[in-house]
Design a protein around this motif. Structure first.
Motif, PDB file in Angstrom:
ATOM      1  N   PHE A  93       0.831  -1.204   0.000  1.00 49.91           N
ATOM      2  CA  PHE A  93       0.000   0.000   0.000  1.00 49.91           C
ATOM      3  C   PHE A  93       0.867   1.256   0.000  1.00 49.91           C
ATOM      4  CE2 PHE A  93      -3.491  -2.638   2.167  1.00 49.91           C
ATOM      5  CZ  PHE A  93      -4.214  -2.788   0.997  1.00 49.91           C
ATOM      6  N   GLU A  94       1.866   1.274   0.879  1.00 48.01           N
ATOM      7  CA  GLU A  94       2.747   2.441   0.975  1.00 48.01           C
ATOM      8  C   GLU A  94       3.486   2.685  -0.336  1.00 48.01           C
ATOM      9  OE1 GLU A  94       2.327   0.178   3.259  1.00 48.01           O
ATOM     10  OE2 GLU A  94       1.655   1.349   5.007  1.00 48.01           O
ATOM     11  N   ARG A  95       3.835   1.612  -1.032  1.00 49.53           N
ATOM     12  CA  ARG A  95       4.500   1.755  -2.332  1.00 49.53           C
ATOM     13  C   ARG A  95       3.657   2.580  -3.293  1.00 49.53           C
ATOM     14  NH1 ARG A  95       5.784  -3.732  -5.449  1.00 49.53           N
ATOM     15  NH2 ARG A  95       7.274  -3.941  -3.713  1.00 49.53           N
ATOM     16  N   HIS A  96       2.352   2.510  -3.134  1.00 49.39           N
ATOM     17  CA  HIS A  96       1.445   3.208  -4.036  1.00 49.39           C
ATOM     18  C   HIS A  96       0.759   4.395  -3.362  1.00 49.39           C
ATOM     19  CE1 HIS A  96       2.127   0.250  -7.126  1.00 49.39           C
ATOM     20  NE2 HIS A  96       1.846  -0.723  -6.281  1.00 49.39           N
ATOM     21  N   GLY A  97       1.363   4.878  -2.279  1.00 48.39           N
ATOM     22  CA  GLY A  97       0.962   6.166  -1.729  1.00 48.39           C
ATOM     23  C   GLY A  97      -0.176   6.179  -0.736  1.00 48.39           C
ATOM     24  N   VAL A  98      -0.549   5.008  -0.197  1.00 44.65           N
ATOM     25  CA  VAL A  98      -1.637   4.976   0.774  1.00 44.65           C
ATOM     26  C   VAL A  98      -1.232   4.131   1.979  1.00 44.65           C
ATOM     27  CG1 VAL A  98      -3.427   5.278  -0.979  1.00 44.65           C
ATOM     28  CG2 VAL A  98      -2.762   2.964  -0.291  1.00 44.65           C
ATOM     29  N   SER A  99      -1.923   4.341   3.085  1.00 40.57           N
ATOM     30  CA  SER A  99      -1.803   3.473   4.254  1.00 40.57           C
ATOM     31  C   SER A  99      -3.199   3.088   4.688  1.00 40.57           C
ATOM     32  CB  SER A  99      -1.069   4.187   5.399  1.00 40.57           C
ATOM     33  OG  SER A  99      -1.781   5.347   5.803  1.00 40.57           O
ATOM     34  N   VAL A 100      -3.332   1.927   5.313  1.00 38.50           N
ATOM     35  CA  VAL A 100      -4.652   1.390   5.625  1.00 38.50           C
ATOM     36  C   VAL A 100      -4.810   1.209   7.124  1.00 38.50           C
ATOM     37  CG1 VAL A 100      -6.100  -0.684   5.458  1.00 38.50           C
ATOM     38  CG2 VAL A 100      -5.052   0.287   3.402  1.00 38.50           C
ATOM     39  N   ASP A 101      -5.857   1.829   7.658  1.00 39.26           N
ATOM     40  CA  ASP A 101      -6.279   1.619   9.037  1.00 39.26           C
ATOM     41  C   ASP A 101      -7.483   0.689   8.984  1.00 39.26           C
ATOM     42  OD1 ASP A 101      -6.902   1.722  11.716  1.00 39.26           O
ATOM     43  OD2 ASP A 101      -7.745   3.739  11.661  1.00 39.26           O
ATOM     44  N   LEU A 102      -7.305  -0.564   9.433  1.00 40.13           N
ATOM     45  CA  LEU A 102      -8.306  -1.610   9.238  1.00 40.13           C
ATOM     46  C   LEU A 102      -9.198  -1.741  10.464  1.00 40.13           C
ATOM     47  CD1 LEU A 102      -8.877  -3.568   6.886  1.00 40.13           C
ATOM     48  CD2 LEU A 102      -7.480  -5.274   8.070  1.00 40.13           C
ATOM     49  N   THR A 103     -10.513  -1.745  10.220  1.00 36.13           N
ATOM     50  CA  THR A 103     -11.513  -1.976  11.257  1.00 36.13           C
ATOM     51  C   THR A 103     -12.291  -3.236  10.909  1.00 36.13           C
ATOM     52  OG1 THR A 103     -11.780   0.371  11.773  1.00 36.13           O
ATOM     53  CG2 THR A 103     -13.610  -1.070  12.348  1.00 36.13           C
ATOM     54  N   TYR A 104     -12.550  -4.072  11.915  1.00 38.90           N
ATOM     55  CA  TYR A 104     -13.353  -5.282  11.719  1.00 38.90           C
ATOM     56  C   TYR A 104     -14.769  -5.017  12.215  1.00 38.90           C
ATOM     57  CZ  TYR A 104      -8.814  -7.434  10.984  1.00 38.90           C
ATOM     58  OH  TYR A 104      -7.564  -7.731  10.517  1.00 38.90           O
TER      59      TYR A 104
END
Length: 310
Positions: free
Chosen positions: A27-38
């Motif tokens: 994700f970081e390679r393509h400019g985003v970061s993910v905050d995951l919620t279940y």
């Protein structure tokens, strides 16, 4: 500088591409970061996505259709503008039952749990029972919530059966539960998990959406590479409760196959979407004839991501 994305998904092993993209930095390679919620239920997830509490969601194709057609179970206070931007899998749905149940006739008079009565995979369960000669009057349906909620209720003996996703049918046999049937035996083509967001959000955040999809596709390349099989199994064991290394290997044997597993390029299945619409046309209320899956889909950002990946 990366763009943070709030992503809500159901818990379970089909999040393997997301966990992979996070752990491998795709994700970081393509400019985003993910905050995951279940999420604990489709009602919580879809209402929150429509409100804008989260940017992206991994959910059932049926859930998007339900809320766009005014057939969702959660109360919403605005006009939804959700759409599907990528595919995922066929949901790996399995009817898991208590250990003393060995056939559909044993379910008569029993209670079955579902996420929500009008969305998710409840219609698949009803079709499986109808195919076996049981009517809705033969059983009682109880809305319990998401995968973990239904799983915990099954382990506690609160319900006779429920639809679970792989790998939970594999775990189930170790705690005395039975696998009665796989949904694919009754509904051979079914569009399960997809990626969804709001059209208004995508219009303003197209670069971030494309980056997310690119990271997801990179993760698929990684997990389908045989050289990474052991590491993929380790990710499953790390992220799925009660998952042993042996079960992780068995689960990857279900997920990472050329046909019928996690969709290798996150494509949507036209036949699978048609099957969802046919079930919703039959069971959804208010009843509507739904025949055009394209009205819920926009592949603009997927095509950008797939065309420029790498």
């Amino acid at each position: 500088m990366t763009t943070p994305l709030r992503v809500i998904v159901f818990p379970g092993g089909t999040n393997l591409p997301i966990w992979t993209a996070q752990s491998q930095g795709f994700f970081e390679r393509h400019g985003v970061s993910v905050d995951l919620t279940y999420t604990t239920s489709s009602k919580e997830q879809l209402a929150g996505l429509i409100r804008g509490d989260w940017d992206l969601g991994g959910t059932a194709f049926d859930n998007v259709v339900a809320y766009m057609e005014g057939q969702g179970e959660a109360a919403i206070d605005r006009e939804p503008d959700l759409f599907v931007f990528q595919g995922g899998d066929n949901a790996f749905l399995r009817l898991v039952v208590q250990g003393d149940i060995h056939g559909y006739d044993d379910l008569k008079g029993k209670t079955l749990s579902v996420d929500a009565l009008t969305t998710g995979f409840a219609f698949v369960l009803r079709k499986m029972l109808a195919n076996a000669g049981l009517s809705d009057d033969d059983v009682t349906y109880e809305s319990v919530g998401g995968l973990h909620e239904r799983w915990n209720a099954m382990k506690a003996g609160e319900h006779a059966g429920t639809l679970l996703l792989t790998p939970f049918e594999l775990i189930a046999k170790h705690v005395g539960l039975n696998l009665l049937q796989s949904a694919i035996d009754v509904v051979p083509d079914y569009q399960g998990v997809i990626g969804t967001t709001r059209r208004s959000w995508a219009a303003e955040n197209g670069k971030a959406l494309t980056g997310y999809i690119r990271g997801y596709l990179d993760a698929l390349d990684w997990i389908f590479d045989p050289a990474n099989r052991a590491a993929a199994e380790a990710l499953l064991a790390e992220n799925v409760p009660q998952m042993t290394p042996a079960m992780a290997a068995e689960t990857c044997g279900v997920y990472l196959v050329p046909e019928g597993g996690i969709e290798r390029r996150a494509r949507l299945s036209r036949a699978g979407m048609d099957a969802v619409l046919a079930l919703r046309s039959e069971y959804g209320r208010p009843q509507k004839a739904l025949i055009d899956p394209d009205k819920y889909v926009d592949l603009t950002w997927y095509e950008q991501a797939a065309g420029t990946q790498g």
